[in-house]
Design an enzyme around this catalytic site. Structure first.
Site, short mmCIF file in Angstrom:
data_model
loop_
_atom_site.label_atom_id
_atom_site.label_comp_id
_atom_site.label_asym_id
_atom_site.label_seq_id
_atom_site.Cartn_x
_atom_site.Cartn_y
_atom_site.Cartn_z
N LYS A 10 32.99 13.84 34.65
CA LYS A 10 32.38 13.94 35.99
C LYS A 10 33.06 12.92 36.89
O LYS A 10 33.52 11.88 36.43
CB LYS A 10 30.89 13.62 35.91
CG LYS A 10 30.10 14.15 37.09
CD LYS A 10 29.77 15.61 36.88
CE LYS A 10 28.93 16.19 37.96
NZ LYS A 10 28.33 17.46 37.53
N1 GLU Z 1 29.46 20.53 39.06
C1 GLU Z 1 29.06 21.66 38.29
C2 GLU Z 1 28.16 21.25 37.14
O1 GLU Z 1 27.50 20.24 37.22
C3 GLU Z 1 30.24 22.52 37.85
C4 GLU Z 1 31.20 21.85 36.94
C5 GLU Z 1 32.45 22.68 36.66
O2 GLU Z 1 32.53 23.81 37.08
O3 GLU Z 1 33.35 22.12 36.02
O4 GLU Z 1 28.01 21.93 36.18
#
Ligand code: GLU
Length: 475
Positions: free
Chosen positions: A106
């Site tokens: 993240k």
């Molecule tokens: N930000 C989104 C999540 O929390 C998508 C993450 C992604 O597609 O890699 O799942």
């Protein structure tokens, strides 16, 4: 405001520990899976408005048992190391549960995106991306970001372009980030994906009367009263699909400036427009306004969908939350303490690692599309249509020889003859993913008495897959 005793990571870890206690993992592997592998903090300056502004960003990698690692980049003033690490951990568990072949990561940037003009945001984003790209923290084979709160297609397009400028001979450059616009290597259905996933998750839950009974619910989604917190990308799409396609009734929407509620149901598409034009829900015609929006989390309803920030249901308000079913469209909206309170009173929680996995699932399809350099359905679509036409022609020929003539209706022919395009295939893949993952969770949920809730079941499925992958590597 987020309320987590000991922080967001501590909350995720407490839930992990509850689940892992039911497994037969070595203490070493238990610890290895729990910890966050690495977090990179970068402070960079950008010259804007005649002065140098310093920004702080993070990219955290929780687990590299599979690579690339995957997870969004969040733009918010509340971003901090603990938050990014907790969200990275959730990505690890989420990817394992829905079988997207990624580790968890993240990113975040401490910024209020509303305070900057688009061309300034572009400069800031490109610089942040540059810092991450040069350390391989954005890379199609190693680390693939995506949108999260405060970011969207536009930012992903800048990141993708930045990567390609710095890696001009990388033929797979576009796969360095997902959630891009369609004309920049994106995939149909990515924007709606997380909300669509929430809808598919609820539909799947409502296919199991035994599970509904545990929540004290019966019947179908038709007419179910839903409270939604947060009408951002996830909350808006989920609420819109559930009301328009499944007949559910959105009885309250909680936003930043307060909440609106109406027992007759709220048209979320109109409310969404109202928010865009007026900056908040206040003044929306046909619904009552409540300035203290969080109060509506406690409203009488069938389904509560927290779709905004983490930690909104906490020790301080959990006992007053009366919804029999909560589906966590946001990441970490229920703290570990609140989770215990809610479980005790028999509330069923469809956990974040499953409920909001639609986004990363469609990101996976986009990444595969980028690596294969071809749109889904391009080769098969017309062949499929031609085969269907052969069948329709034959049926029509046979019908002519019958004493009582029958014909295929035009509607049937239109629907049957149409070959699946990219959007249909993406939705089909997402639906299949949500159904399979729910099946895996509920099997564990019902097989063992000690597994009292879906979150623990989800963790068990996901941890055992991660453990198997570490063990296969000889760890
Ligand atoms: N930000 C989104 C999540 O929390 C998508 C993450 C992604 O597609 O890699 O799942």
């Amino acid at each position: 405001m987020s309320v987590h005793k000991g922080g967001f990571s501590a909350s995720v870890n407490a839930m992990y520990d509850r689940a892992v206690a039911l497994m037969d993992l070595s203490p070493g592997l238990t610890e290895k899976i729990r910890v966050c592998n690495a977090t990179y903090t970068v402070r960079f300056g950008v010259r804007l408005r005649g002065a140098i502004h310093t920004f702080t960003g993070y990219r955290s990698v929780h687990s590299e048992h599979m690579e690339p690692v995957k997870g969004g980049i969040r733009y918010s003033l509340a971003v901090n190391q603990d938050e990014v690490e907790a969200l990275a951990a959730l990505m690890t568990y989420k990817c394992a549960l829905v079988e997207t072949p990624f580790g968890g990561s993240k990113g975040g940037l401490c910024i209020d995106p509303t305070q900057w003009e688009p061309h300034e945001l572009e400069q800031i984003t490109r610089r942040f991306a540059y810092e991450l790209i040069k350390r391989d923290m954005i890379n199609p084979a190693q680390n693939v970001p995506a949108p999260d709160m405060g970011t969207g297609e536009r930012e992903m397009a800048w990141i993708s372009d930045q990567y390609q400028r710095m890696n001009t001979t990388d033929i797979n450059g576009r796969a360095c980030v997902t959630g891009k616009p369609l004309n920049a290597g994106g995939i149909a259905g990515r924007i709606e994906a997380t909300g669509r996933g929430v809808q598919y998750a609820l539909r799947e839950f409502f296919r199991h009367p035994e599970d509904m009974k545990i929540a004290g619910l019966s019947g179908s989604l038709e007419g179910k009263r839903i409270v939604v917190q947060g009408l951002g990308n996830v909350g808006f799409h989920a609420a819109s699909f559930l009301s328009r396609e499944d007949g559910a009734k959105i009885v309250a929407v909680i936003e930043r400036d307060g909440a609106v509620h109406s027992d007759d149901g709220i048209d979320v598409d109109e409310l969404h427009m109202h928010i865009r034009e007026n900056g908040g829900v206040k003044g929306f015609p046909g619904a009552s306004f409540e300035a203290e929006g969080a109060k509506l989390l406690e409203a009488d309803c069938d389904i509560l969908i927290p779709a905004a920030l983490e930690g909104v249901i906490h020790e301080g308000n959990a006992a007053r939350v009366t919804a029999p079913l909560i589906i966590e469209a946001a990441n970490g909206p229920v703290t570990a303490e609140a989770d215990a309170i809610l479980r005790k009173r028999g509330c069923v929680i469809i956990p974040d690692m499953y409920a909001n996995a639609g986004g990363v699932t469609v990101s996976y399809f986009e990444w595969v599309k980028n690596l294969s350099h071809i749109r889904f359905g391009r080769m098969e679509r017309r062949a499929e249509e031609a085969r269907h036409q052969v069948l329709v022609n034959e049926l029509e020929r046979l019908s002519k020889n019958k004493e009582v003539a029958w014909t295929l209706s035009d509607n049937f022919k239109r629907d049957y003859l149409r070959g699946a395009g990219e959007l249909e295939l993406v939705r089909s893949g997402l639906d299949d993913t949500m159904r399979s993952a729910y099946g895996a969770m509920r099997e564990v949920w019902h097989a063992r008495d000690e597994v009292a809730d879906l979150r623990t079941a989800g963790f068990l499925v996901s941890i055992s897959r991660i453990a198997a992958s570490y063990q296969a590597k000889g760890l």
